[in-house]
Design a protein around this motif. Structure first.
Motif, PDB file in Angstrom:
ATOM      1  N   LEU A 267       0.876  -1.144  -0.018  1.00  0.00           N
ATOM      2  CA  LEU A 267       0.075   0.047   0.007  1.00  0.00           C
ATOM      3  C   LEU A 267       0.968   1.246  -0.073  1.00  0.00           C
ATOM      4  CD1 LEU A 267      -2.835  -0.816   2.548  1.00  0.00           C
ATOM      5  CD2 LEU A 267      -2.765  -0.909   0.039  1.00  0.00           C
ATOM      6  N   GLU A 268       1.989   0.891   0.721  1.00  0.00           N
ATOM      7  CA  GLU A 268       2.848   2.361   0.878  1.00  0.00           C
ATOM      8  C   GLU A 268       3.609   2.405  -0.439  1.00  0.00           C
ATOM      9  OE1 GLU A 268       1.707   1.206   4.809  1.00  0.00           O
ATOM     10  OE2 GLU A 268       3.049  -0.036   3.351  1.00  0.00           O
ATOM     11  N   TYR A 269       3.926   1.443  -1.171  1.00  0.00           N
ATOM     12  CA  TYR A 269       4.477   1.437  -2.362  1.00  0.00           C
ATOM     13  C   TYR A 269       3.436   2.208  -3.435  1.00  0.00           C
ATOM     14  CZ  TYR A 269       8.610  -1.265  -0.966  1.00  0.00           C
ATOM     15  OH  TYR A 269       9.690  -1.629  -0.356  1.00  0.00           O
TER      16      TYR A 269
ATOM     17  N   THR B 154       1.054   3.981  -3.016  1.00  0.00           N
ATOM     18  CA  THR B 154       0.964   5.489  -2.634  1.00  0.00           C
ATOM     19  C   THR B 154       1.970   6.107  -3.175  1.00  0.00           C
ATOM     20  OG1 THR B 154      -0.174   4.733  -0.609  1.00  0.00           O
ATOM     21  CG2 THR B 154       0.476   7.097  -0.858  1.00  0.00           C
ATOM     22  N   LEU B 155       3.426   5.895  -2.885  1.00  0.00           N
ATOM     23  CA  LEU B 155       4.418   6.588  -3.499  1.00  0.00           C
ATOM     24  C   LEU B 155       4.269   6.594  -5.069  1.00  0.00           C
ATOM     25  CD1 LEU B 155       7.678   5.462  -1.891  1.00  0.00           C
ATOM     26  CD2 LEU B 155       6.406   7.379  -1.544  1.00  0.00           C
ATOM     27  N   ASN B 156       3.855   5.244  -5.739  1.00  0.00           N
ATOM     28  CA  ASN B 156       3.497   5.463  -7.047  1.00  0.00           C
ATOM     29  C   ASN B 156       2.723   6.415  -7.424  1.00  0.00           C
ATOM     30  OD1 ASN B 156       2.456   3.721  -9.688  1.00  0.00           O
ATOM     31  ND2 ASN B 156       4.270   4.417  -9.800  1.00  0.00           N
ATOM     32  N   ALA B 157       1.414   6.645  -6.611  1.00  0.00           N
ATOM     33  CA  ALA B 157       0.475   7.431  -6.884  1.00  0.00           C
ATOM     34  C   ALA B 157       0.971   9.069  -6.927  1.00  0.00           C
ATOM     35  CB  ALA B 157      -0.710   7.332  -5.809  1.00  0.00           C
TER      36      ALA B 157
ATOM     37  N   VAL C 213       6.407   8.677  -7.872  1.00  0.00           N
ATOM     38  CA  VAL C 213       7.657   7.858  -7.504  1.00  0.00           C
ATOM     39  C   VAL C 213       7.634   6.847  -8.690  1.00  0.00           C
ATOM     40  CG1 VAL C 213       9.208   6.705  -6.183  1.00  0.00           C
ATOM     41  CG2 VAL C 213       8.145   8.619  -5.185  1.00  0.00           C
TER      42      VAL C 213
ATOM     43  N   ARG D 155       2.158  12.957 -12.341  1.00  0.00           N
ATOM     44  CA  ARG D 155       1.575  12.874 -11.060  1.00  0.00           C
ATOM     45  C   ARG D 155       2.777  13.442 -10.179  1.00  0.00           C
ATOM     46  NH1 ARG D 155      -0.102   7.796 -12.139  1.00  0.00           N
ATOM     47  NH2 ARG D 155       1.594   6.563 -11.152  1.00  0.00           N
TER      48      ARG D 155
ATOM     49  N   ASN E 109      -1.335   4.894   4.610  1.00  0.00           N
ATOM     50  CA  ASN E 109      -0.198   4.335   4.018  1.00  0.00           C
ATOM     51  C   ASN E 109       1.217   5.003   4.536  1.00  0.00           C
ATOM     52  OD1 ASN E 109      -2.502   2.856   3.222  1.00  0.00           O
ATOM     53  ND2 ASN E 109      -2.432   4.257   1.144  1.00  0.00           N
TER      54      ASN E 109
ATOM     55  N   PRO F 177      -1.694   1.965  -7.731  1.00  0.00           N
ATOM     56  CA  PRO F 177      -2.016   2.921  -7.016  1.00  0.00           C
ATOM     57  C   PRO F 177      -3.788   3.069  -7.273  1.00  0.00           C
ATOM     58  CG  PRO F 177      -0.907   3.999  -8.700  1.00  0.00           C
ATOM     59  CD  PRO F 177      -0.655   2.482  -8.659  1.00  0.00           C
TER      60      PRO F 177
END
Lengths: 376, 250
Positions: free
Chosen positions: A285-287, A289-292, A295, B94, B106, A371
């Motif tokens: 989920l964290e990854y 979010t970073l992609n969203a 990153v 983005r 998150n 994401p």
């Protein structure tokens, strides 16, 4: 740059511990296996590495030291004609049948007939000078301490080899052989023991050069002359690795080692990749979010690979420390273990390769870090 | 007196959807979530999309933010047509222009609040000092100046969501998307989050698009779109003066 990979590894070390253990034990297993194999098969080149000869002369096609065939003793004069050669001496290898004072059954021994003089080349590194001197006595032999039990003999006792009486005048160490027992004696004694009528010369001639660094060049230039009958030459290091190679690969032992290395790699990679995959899934989920936030997937992959790298490096460190302790323990118990730089590097390459493959496998589960799935 | 660019920003919507269709296929079942939906969202406003669950509001958010491809129609964000961008270009878009706040916070368990905010900034190619200054500013703005060194396990739910907002805000995005940002929080924390989002829209000129079924949020939004079955049922502006909370309790 925030060190996400390292910080996660430290904070969630329990999660990564199985991977580090898997990598560490894979490395340790591999290290000990290589050290044992090198130790055991290294003894097949003892005759060369324990001597100070720089160039070996023997029958063409000889695959390992124990498989020589006699050559013409006159080849020595051809070798001595080369200005680089300082000294040439004979070495006679005889396969013998041992009969000790106690009943031991059929026991084959490898008799090495050497020049017992103080400046003799053969076994100069393995045999202390005082022991060497005693070989000048007719029918005197020296055996390894660890073989006494097997030979059923002790210092000063008599035995027979090929029906010829011999007497144990010295006990040495570091002379263990593979597949038999080494017996050292003088050239004269060895000739008397040798009952093969086709043997009419030494098995090898060994030469000392004025400049040992020239060994390869001199060996190459002495080769190919047939005026004294068939013979060929090797530099000592060349012949030693030739002997070890023969045992490693032509006996199937090497294939065994490679097979086990493959198994170790596979098992290690399965455990490590599963652990890393679980770690990625735990943070998916964290990854995502970073992609969203923009990153890139490539940057996220680097994080996973970096984690795999650290798991490999830490596993390796553990394996290295434990390995050194175990190798020292083995040495102290007379277990033949040898570790050289190429073997250590091979271990490191295997372990880091294992970690890399696991990292690549774990990278695949980053595909779940989409994401769009965060929006429900 | 409004400047020319301010006038233009009210004329040119920050986000525009034109006849957007989106369906999901699961086995033989095909569900049409968005059926020819058109919509414009203005900059410097907090726009709330509300509606019952399953009405397609999250899908609309995913489509408008470029996280999901559409079947037909056009989505224009800051003048770029998102459908024309490939995966890399979308990631770049983005990175430069959008922030996200999700229902789940998150946050990486291993990082402290400051590092959570700094992490995406370091991927934007800015210097370490610049990233740190921005991270600090952004955490101060959400009232977490004194909690920067704490990890998520040491923060309350409301604080975690504020870290998530700071993470999005530090990028100084033109577009900020929030998906159910208050549904995991109690009333007081939910109130604080919506106040922060509202303030971001007004003080930074950010286009804030928030999706929620939380009725408490309705009165705080500049504009409320009610959605049902993939269509906009009503489009209402709150003209009542909105009082920004001047202080963020912490």
């Amino acid at each position: 740059m925030v060190a996400l990979a390292r910080k996660t590894l430290i904070y969630e070390w329990r999660r990564f511990l199985p991977a580090m253990l898997a990598v560490g034990f894979a490395g340790l297993l591999q290290l000990l296996q290589i050290a044992l194999v090198l130790g055991i098969f290294g003894s097949t080149s003892l005759y060369i590495t324990g001597s100070s000869a720089d160039v070996w002369v023997g029958y063409p096609g000889t695959q390992s030291v124990g498989q020589g065939r006699s050559i013409d003793a006159d080849v020595a004069s051809r070798i001595l004609m080369d200005p680089a050669v300082e000294r040439v001496e004979q070495y006679l290898w005889v396969d013998g049948d041992w009969r000790g004072p106690r009943e031991t059954g059929g026991l084959s021994v490898f008799v090495s007939g050497i020049d017992p003089s103080a400046n003799g080349l053969m076994f100069s590194k393995a045999l202390p000078p005082d022991l060497r001197q005693r070989l000048a006595e007719p029918d005197a032999i020296i055996v390894d301490r660890s073989d006494l039990q097997q030979l059923g003999v002790s210092l000063g006792q008599r035995a027979t080899i090929n029906g010829h009486a011999v007497r144990v005048v010295g006990i040495s160490k570091g002379l263990r052989a593979l597949g038999g027992v080494n017996v050292l004696c003088s050239l004269e004694t060895a000739r008397r023991i040798d009952n093969d009528p086709t043997d009419n010369g030494p098995t090898y001639l060994v030469a000392k050069l004025r400049d040992p660094a020239q060994a390869d060049a001199v060996a190459a230039r002495l080769r190919g002359d047939t005026a004294f009958g068939p013979y060929t030459t090797w530099s000592a290091s060349d012949f030693a690795s030739r002997s070890v190679r023969y045992w490693m690969f032509d006996t199937g032992a090497g294939a065994g080692v490679l097979f086990l290395a493959g198994i170790v790699f596979l098992v290690g990679a399965v455990i490590t990749s599963q652990t890393l995959i679980a770690a990625v899934n735990g943070s998916v989920l964290e990854y995502a979010t970073l992609n969203a936030l923009g990153v890139g997937v490539a940057a996220l992959r680097r994080v996973v690979l970096e984690q795999a790298f650290w798991v490999g490096a830490l596993g390796l460190l553990g394996a290295g420390l434990l390995g050194i302790v175990l190798l020292l323990l083995a040495r102290s118990q007379n277990v033949p273990v040898v570790l050289n730089l190429p073997a250590a590097l091979a271990c490191i390459a295997l372990v880091m390769g294992l970690a890399a493959v696991s990292g690549l496998a774990a990278m695949r589960s980053l595909r779940r870090a989409d994401p769009a799935t965060l929006l429900r | 007196m409004p400047t020319a660019s301010a006038i233009e920003s009210t004329v040119q919507p920050a986000l525009r959807a034109e006849a957007v269709c989106k369906a999901f296929v699961s086995g033989r079942q095909r569900t049409q979530v968005l059926a020819g939906l058109s919509l414009s969202i203005n900059a410097a406003e907090l726009t709330l999309i509300s509606g019952p669950s399953g009405c397609g509001k999250s899908t609309l958010l995913a489509v408008l933010s470029g996280l999901q491809k559409i079947d037909s129609g056009r989505v224009l964000a800051l003048g770029s047509e998102l459908g024309q961008l490939d995966l890399r270009a979308l990631e770049r878009f983005r990175l430069q222009h959008t922030g996200f706040v999700f229902q789940g916070f998150n946050l990486f368990p291993a990082l402290n609040a400051f590092e959570q905010v700094e992490l995406p900034l370091s991927h934007m190619g800015m210097s370490r000092d610049e990233a740190r200054a921005r991270a600090r500013r952004s955490l101060e703005e959400v009232g977490l100046a004194h909690r920067m060194k704490l990890r998520p396990s040491e923060l309350s739910g409301g604080e975690k969501q504020r870290v998530a907002i700071a993470r999005a805000l530090a990028k100084e995005p033109e577009l900020l998307f929030a998906d159910e940002p208050t549904s995991a929080l109690d009333a007081a924390n939910g109130q604080m989050i919506i106040d922060i989002l509202h303030r971001i829209a007004h003080t930074h000129g950010t286009t804030v698009l928030c999706v929620s079924h939380d009725p408490r949020l309705v009165i705080h939004a500049d504009r409320v779109l009610a959605m049902e079955d993939g269509r906009i049922l009503s489009d209402r502006r709150n003209h009542a003066p909105i009082i920004d909370s001047k202080e963020i309790p912490s």
